[in-house]
Design an enzyme around this catalytic site. Sequence first.
Site, PDB file in Angstrom:
ATOM      1  N   HIS A  69      -7.179  -6.248   0.327  1.00 17.73           N
ATOM      2  CA  HIS A  69      -6.077  -5.292   0.290  1.00 17.73           C
ATOM      3  C   HIS A  69      -4.839  -5.803   1.023  1.00 17.73           C
ATOM      4  O   HIS A  69      -3.772  -5.213   0.897  1.00 17.73           O
ATOM      5  CB  HIS A  69      -6.529  -3.968   0.911  1.00 17.73           C
ATOM      6  CG  HIS A  69      -5.548  -2.854   0.753  1.00 17.73           C
ATOM      7  ND1 HIS A  69      -5.083  -2.426  -0.487  1.00 17.73           N
ATOM      8  CD2 HIS A  69      -4.916  -2.072   1.681  1.00 17.73           C
ATOM      9  CE1 HIS A  69      -4.236  -1.437  -0.315  1.00 17.73           C
ATOM     10  NE2 HIS A  69      -4.105  -1.199   0.982  1.00 17.73           N
ATOM     11  N   ASP A 129      -9.646  -6.386  -3.697  1.00 15.56           N
ATOM     12  CA  ASP A 129      -9.187  -5.179  -2.997  1.00 15.56           C
ATOM     13  C   ASP A 129     -10.203  -4.051  -3.162  1.00 15.56           C
ATOM     14  O   ASP A 129     -10.542  -3.666  -4.278  1.00 15.56           O
ATOM     15  CB  ASP A 129      -7.829  -4.751  -3.570  1.00 15.56           C
ATOM     16  CG  ASP A 129      -7.110  -3.713  -2.721  1.00 15.56           C
ATOM     17  OD1 ASP A 129      -7.783  -2.949  -2.002  1.00 15.56           O
ATOM     18  OD2 ASP A 129      -5.871  -3.656  -2.794  1.00 15.56           O
ATOM     19  N   SER A 181       0.839  -1.199   0.000  1.00 20.18           N
ATOM     20  CA  SER A 181       0.000   0.000   0.000  1.00 20.18           C
ATOM     21  C   SER A 181       0.881   1.258   0.000  1.00 20.18           C
ATOM     22  O   SER A 181       1.687   1.434  -0.911  1.00 20.18           O
ATOM     23  CB  SER A 181      -0.952  -0.057   1.192  1.00 20.18           C
ATOM     24  OG  SER A 181      -2.022   0.845   1.038  1.00 20.18           O
TER      25      SER A 181
END
Length: 324
Positions: free
Chosen positions: A265, A237, A103
């Site tokens: 995610h 996600d 991320s």
Amino acid sequence: MGERQDPPAEVQYVTLHGHRRAFVKTGSGPAVLLLHGLACDHTTWSPVIEALAQRYTVIAPDLLGHGKSAKPRADYSVGGYANAMRDLLTVLGIDKVTVVGHSFGGGVAMQFAYQFPERTERMMLVASGGLGPEVTPIIRAITTPGYHQLVGVLTVPGVRHLGIAGLRGLASTGWKSTRDLAEIAEIYETFRDPDARAAIRHVVRAVVDWRGQIVTMADRAYLTEAMPMAVVWGRDDKVIPVRHASNAAALAPNARIEVIPNAGHFPHKDHPERFVKILHDWISTTRPAVYSRAKWRTLLRAGQVGPLSPVGGTVTDLSARVQA
């Protein structure tokens, strides 16, 4: 009785530039640097650290403003984080790493590889920022006026406990759309600390505005020609859309792209054994990058901006390539 589990690796501390940095260092072998995402900490990697440490020296820091690291009023840009990772590795006596970023940590990994190619052997991006503008409205909301005050109200003990229970309840339903809410509940819990909230706001404002992500690797993606790159994403996600994996394939045609079914995610937490298998297979089948100033100069002089739109048919479903 259940199987015996080794205790988690001990958190260590080092002070850099006057600020305490927390990190885990365990295992032996080639070095792998694990960078967590926004409002998380090194424990996001807990499901994979032990397995990775059987083959690699694993370094998993808490980025500044996160976890057990200090939360000062400081530089929270991706460049600042990349500098801090260089300095941490230097203090630990580690010269080169395979850098893995999840991320927001993917954005830091990109910046680290760009600023310090001589210290980067490979780069893996996991559900990474920096590959397209779209991002969940929850993150965009952090940049808006009144965020700090609103979250202050939402983290009052009674309200916070109710909110966390609700998020975890929804996560337990098994619906794809609520898969990541258990992780969001953990993030929600950390926001009870005003210093943590302020740090996260500074981080987000450096990379996101009301329209979405503003930091991208698109204009420098051609430099990955000199470095092995892999991208891993969860099919479901809801934070950063999986189509950004197609953007990565278009920007870096030589990159290995893996999309994990039935994952959100946090694919390294949803399917840790599979994730470790992917990472190990990729490391064992790619040569580490060797920095050449002459090659870097050639790439820079001939550089071009890659496409930004998704390209269909480039994302490979893991079910056909990795055994469960």
